[in-house]
Design a protein around this motif. Structure first.
Motif, PDB file in Angstrom:
ATOM      1  N   ILE A  89       0.813  -1.215   0.000  1.00 54.86           N
ATOM      2  CA  ILE A  89       0.000   0.000   0.000  1.00 54.86           C
ATOM      3  C   ILE A  89       0.843   1.260   0.000  1.00 54.86           C
ATOM      4  O   ILE A  89       0.350   2.331  -0.291  1.00 54.86           O
ATOM      5  N   VAL A  90       2.115   1.156   0.356  1.00 51.78           N
ATOM      6  CA  VAL A  90       2.935   2.357   0.311  1.00 51.78           C
ATOM      7  C   VAL A  90       3.054   2.774  -1.149  1.00 51.78           C
ATOM      8  O   VAL A  90       3.533   2.036  -1.977  1.00 51.78           O
ATOM      9  N   VAL A 106       6.270   7.493  -3.577  1.00 46.79           N
ATOM     10  CA  VAL A 106       7.157   7.903  -2.486  1.00 46.79           C
ATOM     11  C   VAL A 106       8.345   6.953  -2.370  1.00 46.79           C
ATOM     12  O   VAL A 106       9.372   7.302  -1.813  1.00 46.79           O
ATOM     13  N   LEU A 107       8.185   5.758  -2.885  1.00 45.38           N
ATOM     14  CA  LEU A 107       9.302   4.820  -2.831  1.00 45.38           C
ATOM     15  C   LEU A 107      10.346   5.178  -3.878  1.00 45.38           C
ATOM     16  O   LEU A 107      11.530   5.105  -3.626  1.00 45.38           O
ATOM     17  N   GLY A 108       9.883   5.566  -5.033  1.00 47.08           N
ATOM     18  CA  GLY A 108      10.804   5.885  -6.115  1.00 47.08           C
ATOM     19  C   GLY A 108      11.596   4.666  -6.520  1.00 47.08           C
ATOM     20  O   GLY A 108      11.247   3.534  -6.193  1.00 47.08           O
ATOM     21  N   GLY A 109      12.659   4.913  -7.207  1.00 46.68           N
ATOM     22  CA  GLY A 109      13.542   3.807  -7.568  1.00 46.68           C
ATOM     23  C   GLY A 109      12.989   3.002  -8.717  1.00 46.68           C
ATOM     24  O   GLY A 109      11.798   3.001  -8.983  1.00 46.68           O
ATOM     25  N   LYS A 130      -4.398  16.969   2.010  1.00 50.32           N
ATOM     26  CA  LYS A 130      -3.604  17.254   3.214  1.00 50.32           C
ATOM     27  C   LYS A 130      -4.160  18.463   3.960  1.00 50.32           C
ATOM     28  O   LYS A 130      -4.342  18.435   5.178  1.00 50.32           O
ATOM     29  N   ARG A 135       4.978  26.026   2.154  1.00 48.02           N
ATOM     30  CA  ARG A 135       5.708  25.763   3.389  1.00 48.02           C
ATOM     31  C   ARG A 135       4.790  25.010   4.375  1.00 48.02           C
ATOM     32  O   ARG A 135       5.178  24.021   4.988  1.00 48.02           O
ATOM     33  N   ALA A 168       4.287  21.343   3.560  1.00 48.26           N
ATOM     34  CA  ALA A 168       5.398  20.438   3.866  1.00 48.26           C
ATOM     35  C   ALA A 168       5.336  19.944   5.308  1.00 48.26           C
ATOM     36  O   ALA A 168       5.835  18.871   5.630  1.00 48.26           O
ATOM     37  N   THR A 169       4.709  20.700   6.157  1.00 49.71           N
ATOM     38  CA  THR A 169       4.716  20.324   7.572  1.00 49.71           C
ATOM     39  C   THR A 169       3.550  19.403   7.924  1.00 49.71           C
ATOM     40  O   THR A 169       3.458  18.949   9.053  1.00 49.71           O
ATOM     41  N   LEU A 170       2.661  19.153   6.994  1.00 50.76           N
ATOM     42  CA  LEU A 170       1.455  18.402   7.356  1.00 50.76           C
ATOM     43  C   LEU A 170       1.622  16.904   7.097  1.00 50.76           C
ATOM     44  O   LEU A 170       2.285  16.520   6.135  1.00 50.76           O
ATOM     45  N   PRO A 171       1.008  16.073   7.928  1.00 46.71           N
ATOM     46  CA  PRO A 171       1.049  14.627   7.679  1.00 46.71           C
ATOM     47  C   PRO A 171       0.344  14.276   6.368  1.00 46.71           C
ATOM     48  O   PRO A 171      -0.532  15.001   5.904  1.00 46.71           O
ATOM     49  N   GLU A 172       0.737  13.140   5.830  1.00 44.20           N
ATOM     50  CA  GLU A 172       0.193  12.704   4.544  1.00 44.20           C
ATOM     51  C   GLU A 172      -1.165  12.032   4.737  1.00 44.20           C
ATOM     52  O   GLU A 172      -1.444  11.484   5.793  1.00 44.20           O
ATOM     53  N   GLU A 226      -3.715   8.924   4.280  1.00 47.10           N
ATOM     54  CA  GLU A 226      -3.468   7.492   4.354  1.00 47.10           C
ATOM     55  C   GLU A 226      -3.204   6.939   2.954  1.00 47.10           C
ATOM     56  O   GLU A 226      -3.904   7.272   2.011  1.00 47.10           O
ATOM     57  N   PRO A 227      -2.178   6.087   2.837  1.00 44.38           N
ATOM     58  CA  PRO A 227      -1.877   5.549   1.505  1.00 44.38           C
ATOM     59  C   PRO A 227      -3.032   4.707   0.980  1.00 44.38           C
ATOM     60  O   PRO A 227      -3.809   4.137   1.745  1.00 44.38           O
ATOM     61  N   ARG A 271      13.387   1.247   1.810  1.00 41.38           N
ATOM     62  CA  ARG A 271      12.547   2.206   1.062  1.00 41.38           C
ATOM     63  C   ARG A 271      11.107   2.126   1.510  1.00 41.38           C
ATOM     64  O   ARG A 271      10.412   3.134   1.631  1.00 41.38           O
ATOM     65  N   TRP A 303       4.349   8.642   5.340  1.00 39.83           N
ATOM     66  CA  TRP A 303       2.894   8.664   5.535  1.00 39.83           C
ATOM     67  C   TRP A 303       2.519   9.173   6.924  1.00 39.83           C
ATOM     68  O   TRP A 303       1.669  10.046   7.072  1.00 39.83           O
ATOM     69  N   LEU A 357       4.432  10.644   9.479  1.00 39.86           N
ATOM     70  CA  LEU A 357       5.150  11.705  10.198  1.00 39.86           C
ATOM     71  C   LEU A 357       4.919  13.067   9.553  1.00 39.86           C
ATOM     72  O   LEU A 357       4.507  13.151   8.408  1.00 39.86           O
ATOM     73  N   ASP A 358       5.237  14.097  10.289  1.00 36.89           N
ATOM     74  CA  ASP A 358       5.349  15.402   9.679  1.00 36.89           C
ATOM     75  C   ASP A 358       6.660  16.049  10.129  1.00 36.89           C
ATOM     76  O   ASP A 358       7.451  15.429  10.816  1.00 36.89           O
ATOM     77  N   GLU A 359       6.842  17.301   9.715  1.00 39.62           N
ATOM     78  CA  GLU A 359       8.146  17.918   9.877  1.00 39.62           C
ATOM     79  C   GLU A 359       8.615  17.915  11.337  1.00 39.62           C
ATOM     80  O   GLU A 359       9.807  17.842  11.619  1.00 39.62           O
ATOM     81  N   LYS A 386       9.324  15.620   3.763  1.00 38.96           N
ATOM     82  CA  LYS A 386       8.636  16.415   4.780  1.00 38.96           C
ATOM     83  C   LYS A 386       9.150  17.855   4.826  1.00 38.96           C
ATOM     84  O   LYS A 386       8.842  18.587   5.770  1.00 38.96           O
TER      85      LYS A 386
END
Lengths: 422, 1145
Positions: A23-24, A28-31, A177, A340, A343-347, A349-350, B426, B434, B436-438, B466
């Protein structure tokens, strides 16, 4: 030379290395080198007129069967569907094939519910075009059957998990978000209009005086109609025009509604509920042909609202607004230093965003029969309100209208025999 | 005029209590809304009147019409239904709209008597109709209102091959006992297709009384009937059906089959459970679980498990625990998904036990399920699973912990990250991103140094995702790490961490980075850093500095389009001029990708140069940048026309046509229509012409009209090709038929010669004093001079710098005009309106004469504004577009799509003591330099069309008030004055009497807007003679501020909108005093309607309302008049009127 594993073995092996964690999201994994074995899955496509042809390349799965009630469509598509593909006129023969894993349903909407239910019983996973079902009742039954038979279902719209979202200039993730962290406050109002980047496609309006006409030789019209009420053939009813008629779809709202509304439902955290009220402002609709409308307004129990502005009247409209902030077209906002803050907020749910991952892990796809039914309910509530020309009050738990027998009669619309929803 | 308001009030105060007045008011209002109770029109007339108003434009109107239909009773509804003809055989659309309106309205909650009437009338119509399609339609409408009566009416059709389906659908909508009985009776008599239909419906109604009859059909030879019977038995769910359904499913080997026997058995089991027959439900499910072993039977087993879980909850657990031993993963997953829904600590314990004993793959699956199930009591087990030997178990545990504990799972997961390898690192990073945040980044950053490469790369990606800007230096340092995995992660993280201050370091890194993939990451970071710098216009400067000394300046060139700004653009243009091919290419790509349209003119220059290498990309880049810019449509069109000559291929011309099509203006229509003559592009142009001209949606009013549009559309219709073309042609024909028949914009310059133009003879005042002979002689001289000074070249009028103005032969009053113009250096010209200078055109560089303000202003104005509101001229030598509207003395000008003059009074230059002339020629001014004009179009605005919408014009409305003077009106022309386009009644001005239309009107729709002052009183006389008190000698529709305190005790028939003394109006629709109201008065015979601000406030019949004497007990002989003048009836307060228009009926 090493022998290539056959498909079933491959699926089993793939399953062994991938318990829950897929589920991730891969972005975000990339690669590189993280590729699903989807090319080992097989599919059948039912309905290869307009949308269905687009399903051939989806996910690189192998096409074993294509099915259409128009011999010309079938001929065109067989030429490009790959050497393994066989043509069918009757989808029931397709469902009997044991080597098909996934059934893609790309017929006009009046077939979606019935075919999805039957595909579930035949043990197939299902990739279904939007709008999910033409009635609320069919959606309820699809959920039941898909779950009962343990099948995986994906609806073919995707804006809740990928792609830039019409005029928003972003995918839905940053909006999600902001909203789930209550940056905009609560309750929220979402306005969907030309001003926020959408198009209602009112050219899908039907014509109101269709004369009977002779059915072309290549078309099995009785099968095309299937569960829909019998009406004499006219070329306006079928290929590329059917969206203009209530028997098969719901005009521009039917075509685009679920595209636009499913992400809204996700943003508003309404995946397991429905509005309690629908208001409509529209010219009188024809009993057979869908027409244009000026405004649809959905209200949820917690005060969240969705406005569909068919006239693009509010040129200052924000896409989404709450007591503490607004997001406009192009992801412009009145909230200072938004990047800005984001960037500080949690994601969020995947979610599973690749259907073959869902098939492999047997975990629900991001947009599945349950939340898909609820976003399709938004479309169908709109359709019923338009057809009856009045405000509707809805009980989201019972999925019935309050004090409106005629509206409740439109929740289930009888199928023409021998087609049975049961 | 006074018809005794004051007297009435006093009388009422004396004789009546407020309570009584309120009751009276209620009665009168009820009467007014109920409409004419004994309308004397023939039924057929009433029906025709109603049908003519369908389809309704709104629900409110639809419901009103529906009430009128219901008001006609069964006979009237039958009269409407008799007009039904089979679909497509005639224009019966409005009849179907009407019946649908009635059924939909009557189906509303609480309207029981209306519903019963609709049902009865439709049922009667069903019996009376003969055509099957018409009957099908009536059955479909009956479904909205069906109860027993409809069922009785439809029952005979159940056995009819054509109608059994729609009749059955009605039964299924009614869902009542009568429907079940009708179907059960019909079952015994039916065969073939109707039998299948009826069996299916009996099942859907769960008609137990039909069960045994259906049971006999369970082995029917025909597949459709067998399938319907099995489904019906499953729906009815009688215990007696168990053997038949079980044996059918067994015969199908519990697999998918055409008769859906397995599905029927499962539905049966589900319904048994719902009905409370749990024993039989359980027995069937268990036997399915026992019998189903093959892969093809597992869907049936899954379903049996699901039904058991639904009905038995926790008790199903042993089955689920056993199911996860199955080697089919989908089956295991189905069982585990059911397990998610079974709560309780006992279940948690059992699953943990099962997991501990299971194979790793299954343990991982159970572990994941426990996370989704969300029971915190599984946490100790999940935490211990983080240390399991098998990686898939560890990963499933990590995900489950994240689900349950969210950010609090970080302390559990960080050690796991520390020890993770490869992909797992990874994936754990993905989970951390997912949850955490900053704020949670510090522990990750502090452990980073001690991590092995894979976990370290994962940690870096978390910090990057983040936006941990504080950690820029640390991550930046890792871009030099010897390990490639760490290096890659660090480079990828930079773009989210970079701030403005980091730009120098990033530029150094970019310079040092040779790897193209890593270089791309740094470039994105450079863009993000630069775009955070202030001030915005200096953002590119550090990049340009770095580029000077760079060994790889191309890398910097590539990012400049995303930073933008004038300096950057100049630098890119300079690089494009370099001889080094790599740099030149990179600079060109930058121009093509520029983030705003600033580089478009450079791309244009490339197209003009004809450079073989770059021309094609420059061409498409130019189109894209102009299209994406925010420029007005007129300006975009000028740009498209500018590039058009440089299109090298038909494909490029086609692209320009498509771009123009998006603008949807009249002018782009004209340009595209020229391609109808180009054999290569004709069919594309035809399609574009159609899309530009036709309304954007059905009912939308944005379609183009006028003679040139009509001509081009007619030609386009013949040129359309492709599978949709017949449909398109029909749309065009339909639109042409509905298009207003006015001339619209017509060309006043033919592009070939100066037909329609002549030389200038002095000025309008001087000309007016000349004798015809004198004028003719002077005109001949002027024309001779004109021909040597003005000429036509390449479709444009050009001036050679000597001589006088070029004038239209024709004079114009009110008009809208379009003209393109082009001047050369120091140019100075203008467009004279009605023979008077002028809308200014000049070279903005001529600051000596004040030209820096721009073109488009009313140069000779002294009292009113003379300067344009904005300077939007295109560069000298390029074309500009003027759009000028002149109505009365007022002028509005758009230059290149921007409004530069906003409704300004134009002064009379020739005699400043008088207003601008009402008519005069349009002139192009001569002023000593080269000039050119092209595409000159004029739309004359007739007084009869002032302020009318296109729809009103199409509908036959004409304006009664021209906004300038009282032409067309008679009577008190002293107190009624025209000011700023508004008709004002000024009581103090000494005049007396009313103001009436010259013409008389019988039946009509009259629309107007009015603005009240506090306590204002006026009135609208209709069918009035010019003499006498219009309220009695004709009719008066009251115009009154009935909210004013002085009118607190009005009689209802005195409220605003009332037919004074005869039919009272509803109150409450007037806007607050000072706001404009819009009102429509519809008079048709004795039927009078008044609609105020969209609300119907009067809808009544004057004959009916006066047959026992009027409510004000006065004689109203005027009610007998069939025709008369319309007038404003003066009292002694200021009232304003505008937009007065009428349609005769």
């Amino acid at each position: 030379m090493r022998k290539k594993p056959n498909r079933r073995q491959f699926l089993k092996r793939a399953a062994a290395v991938s318990a829950g964690f897929v589920i991730v999201p891969r972005h975000v994994l990339g690669g590189a080198g993280y590729r699903a074995p989807s090319d080992q899955l097989t599919k059948a496509i039912i309905g290869v007129g307009g949308m269905g042809r687009g399903h051939i390349p989806y996910e690189g799965t192998r096409v074993l069967a294509v099915c259409d009630v128009d011999a010309d469509h079938l001929k065109d598509v067989l030429a490009r569907a790959g050497k393994d593909a066989k043509g069918y006129r009757d989808y029931r023969e397709v469902l009997e094939r044991k080597d098909v894993d996934v059934v893609h349903i790309a017929t006009p909407p009046h077939w979606h519910g019935l075919m999805a239910m039957e595909a579930a019983r035949a043990g197939k996973d299902i990739w279904c075009e939007k709008p999910m079902t033409r009635t609320i009742g069919e959606g309820i039954r699809v959920i039941e059957e898909v779950n009962k038979y343990g099948r995986m279902f994906r609806l073919n719209t995707w804006f809740r998990f990928k792609d830039t979202f019409y005029g928003l200039g972003t995918d839905v993730r940053p909006l999600k978000k902001l909203i789930q962290n209550r940056v905009l406050g609560w309750p929220l109002k979402v306005t969907v209009s030309g001003t926020t980047g959408y198009d209602w496609k009112f050219y899908w309006s039907g014509r109101t005086d269709l004369a009977p006409s002779s059915v072309p030789a290549e078309l099995d019209y009785d099968m095309w109609l299937g569960p829909a009420p019998y009406k004499p053939y006219n070329p306006e009813r079928v290929h590329s025009k059917f969206r203009g008629y209530w028997d098969y779809d719901g005009g521009g709202l039917g075509d685009m509604g679920q595209h636009y509304l499913d992400p809204v439902q996700y943003l508003l955290e309404k995946d397991d509920t429905s509005p309690i009220r629908v208001n409509v402002d529209a010219p009188q609709q024809h009993y057979d042909a869908a027409g244009s409308w000026r405004r649809l307004e959905y209200t949820y129990a917690d005060g969240c609202k969705i406005i569909l502005d068919g006239e693009n009247r509010d040129t200052e409209a924000a896409y989404v607004e709450g007591p503490d902030g607004k997001i406009f077209r192009g992801f412009k906002s009145d909230i200072p230093d938004l990047p800005r803050l984001l960037a500080t907020l949690p994601e969020p749910e995947p979610q599973i965003e690749v259907f073959s991952d869902s098939i492999r892990t047997r975990q629900k796809f991001a947009l599945n029969e349950k939340n898909g039914h609820r976003s399709c309910t938004l479309v169908n509530l709109g359709v019923i309100a338009l057809r009856l020309g009045r405000t509707l009050h809805y009980d989201p738990a019972a999925q019935r209208f309050h004090d409106d027998e005629a509206a409740n009669r439109l929740i289930h619309q009888p199928m023409r025999a021998p087609w049975i929803m049961g | 005029m006074d018809h005794g308001i004051g007297g009435d009030i006093t009388a009422m105060r004396r004789t009546r209590t407020h309570a009584f007045a309120a009751v009276l008011l209620a009665l009168l209002l009820a009467d007014a809304t109920a409409g004419p109770a004994q309308d004397r029109r023939l039924l057929s007339t009433k029906v025709a009147d109603i049908l003519a108003r369908f389809p309704a434009d709104s629900s409110i109107l639809r419901d009103r019409l529906a009430r009128e239909i219901l008001g006609l009773g069964e006979e009237g509804i039958g009269e409407i239904a008799r007009q039904l003809v089979p679909a497509g055989s005639g224009n019966e659309t409005s009849v179907r709209f009407a019946l649908n309106a009635m059924a939909a309205y009557a189906s509303r909650f609480g309207l029981e008597s209306e519903r019963a009437l609709a049902e009865k009338a439709l049922a009667g119509a069903l019996g009376a109709a003969s055509d099957p399609e018409v009957k099908t339609f009536l059955l479909s409408q009956l479904r909205l209102v069906a109860r027993e009566a409809a069922v009785r009416a439809a029952a005979p059709y159940l056995l009819d091959a054509t109608l059994s389906e729609p009749a059955t659908q009605l039964m299924l909508s009614a869902r009542n006992m009568a429907a079940r009985q009708a179907l059960a009776v019909a079952l015994g008599l039916s065969k073939d297709a109707p039998q299948v239909t009826i069996v299916k419906a009996l099942g859907e109604l769960r008609a137990a009384e039909a069960n045994d009859a259906i049971l006999r059909l369970a082995n029917a030879p025909g597949l459709p009937l067998r399938k319907a019977a099995l489904a019906a038995l499953a729906d009815i769910a009688s215990p007696r059906s168990s053997p038949a359904l079980t044996s059918a499913a067994k015969k199908a080997r519990y697999g998918y089959d055409a008769a859906n026997a397995t599905g029927a058995l499962l539905t049966y089991a589900r319904n048994l459970g719902l009905d409370g027959n749990l024993d039989l439900c359980e027995k069937i499910c268990k036997s399915i679980l026992k019998d189903c072993k093959d892969a093809e039977q597992l869907p049936a087993s899954s379903a049996a498990l699901a039904i058991l879980a639904d009905n038995f909850g926790y008790e199903v657990l042993p089955h689920l625990l056993r199911a996860v031993d199955n080697r089919d993963r989908a089956y295991r997953a189905a069982a585990l998904n059911l397990a998610e829904g079974i709560a309780g600590v006992a279940a948690t314990r059992q699953w943990i036990g099962k997991a501990q004993r299971a194979e790793p793959e299954v343990r991982a699956e159970i572990t994941a399920m426990l996370g989704r199930r969300g029971d915190a009591r599984a946490l100790p087990f999940l935490e211990s699973s983080l240390r399991a030997a098998q990686p898939e178990v560890r990963m499933a545990a990590a995900e489950s912990l994240a689900r349950i504990k969210k950010a609090d799972a970080a302390p559990d997961l960080l050690p796991l990250l520390q020890s993770a390898e490869g992909d797992q690192a990874r994936q754990i990073a993905g989970i951390l991103i997912w949850i955490l945040d900053e704020r949670h980044l510090d522990p990750i950053v502090s452990m980073m140094d001690s991590l092995a490469p894979a976990p370290k790369a994962g940690a870096i990606s978390v910090v990057g995702a983040k936006g941990g800007k504080r950690n820029f230096e640390k991550i930046f340092g890792l871009t030099g790490d010897p390990n490639p995995e760490i290096r890659l992660a660090a480079f990828a993280a930079l773009k989210n961490l970079a701030g403005a201050k980091d730009l120098p370091a990033l530029l150094r890194l970019l310079e040092a980075t040779g790897d193209p993939a890593l270089g791309k990451e740094v470039q994105q970071a450079v863009v993000n850093a630069a775009n955070q710098a202030e001030p915005a216009q200096a953002r590119a400067r550090p990049l340009l500095e770095a580029m000077k000394s760079s060994a790889r300046p191309v890398q910097i060139l590539e990012v400049l389009p995303q930073v933008g700004g004038d300096e950057a653009l100049r630098a890119v243009i300079e690089q494009f001029g370099q001889s080094d091919p790599a740099r030149k290419d990179a600079a060109f790509r930058a121009l093509v990708q520029w983030k705003d349209p600033a580089a478009a003119q450079q791309l244009y220059a490339v197209c003009v140069s004809g450079d073989a290498k770059y021309r094609a990309d420059a061409f498409s880049g130019f189109l894209r940048q102009i299209g994406a810019s925010g420029q007005p449509a007129d300006q975009k069109l000028l740009q498209y026309r500018k590039i058009l000559p440089y299109a090298a291929r038909a494909g490029e011309r086609r692209a320009v046509i498509r771009a123009m099509e998006q603008l949807k203006t009249f002018q782009c229509f004209l340009v595209v229509a020229r391609y109808l003559d180009d054999p290569e592009l004709a069919s594309d142009a035809a399609a574009s012409v159609m899309r530009i001209a036709l309304p954007s949606a059905a009912g939308s009013r944005d379609g183009l009209s006028g003679a040139p549009v009509r001509d081009a559309l007619t030609r386009a219709a013949q040129l359309l090709k492709g599978p949709e073309s017949e449909y398109d042609r029909e749309n065009i024909r339909g639109y042409l038929a509905s298009m207003p028949n006015d001339a619209g914009f017509v060309p006043i310059f033919n592009g070939i010669d100066l037909t329609g133009w002549q030389g200038l003879v002095e000025n309008p005042i001087a000309r007016a004093k000349m004798s015809p002979a004198e004028l003719a002689a002077k005109q001949a001289d002027a024309d001779t001079r004109m021909r040597s000074n003005w000429s036509v070249r390449d479709g444009a009028i050009v001036f050679n710098g000597k001589g006088d103005n070029l004038c239209t032969v024709k004079d114009y009053g009110d008009f809208e005009m379009l003209v393109d113009w082009r001047i050369t250096k120091d140019g100075d010209s203008g467009v004279y309106l009605r023979g008077t200078p002028q809308v200014q055109i000049w070279d903005n560089a001529r600051t000596d004469v004040g030209a820096q303000v721009g073109s488009g202003g009313l140069y000779n104005n002294q009292k009113n504004p003379s300067r344009p509101l904005a300077r939007v001229d295109n560069p000298i030598g390029e074309w500009n577009t003027l759009r000028i509207t002149m109505i009365g003395e007022k002028v509005t000008v758009f230059l290149n799509g921007v409004k530069v003059v906003d409704d300004v009074t134009m002064e009379n230059y020739w005699d400043r003591s008088q207003p601008i002339f009402p008519r005069g020629p349009i002139e192009l001014q001569a002023h000593g330099t080269d000039l050119a004009f092209r595409d000159i179009y004029v739309r004359e605005i007739s007084d009869r069309e002032i302020h009318l919408t296109a729809a009103e014009i199409a509908d036959g409305f004409v304006a009664l008030f021209n906004g300038r003077d009282l032409s067309g009106w008679v009577g008190n022309n002293v107190s009624y004055k025209v000011s700023d386009g508004i008709l004002v009644f000024q009581p103090a001005s000494g005049g007396s009497g009313n103001l009436y239309t010259e013409q008389e009107y019988a039946d009509f729709q009259f629309r107007f807007e009015f603005q009240l002052t506090p306590g204002a009183n006026n009135g609208l006389g209709i069918r009035a003679p010019l003499e006498g008190d219009a309220a009695y000698a004709g009719m008066e529709i009251q115009i009154l501020d009935d909210s004013a305190p002085i009118y607190a005790s009005l009689q209802p028939y005195q409220y605003h909108g009332s037919v004074y003394g005869v039919i009272p109006a509803r109150r409450g629709a007037l806007k607050p005093v000072g706001e404009w109201n819009s009102e429509e008065v519809i008079a048709r015979g004795s039927h009078i309607q008044v609609i105020l601000n969209g609300t119907v406030i009067v809808d009544g019949d004057i004959t009916e309302a006066s047959k026992d004497g009027t409510i004000d007990h006065n004689k109203h002989p005027g009610l007998e008049r069939s025709s008369g003048h319309i007038g404003f009836l003066s009292h002694d307060t200021v009232v304003r009127f505008r937009n007065i228009r009428i349609k005769k009926r």
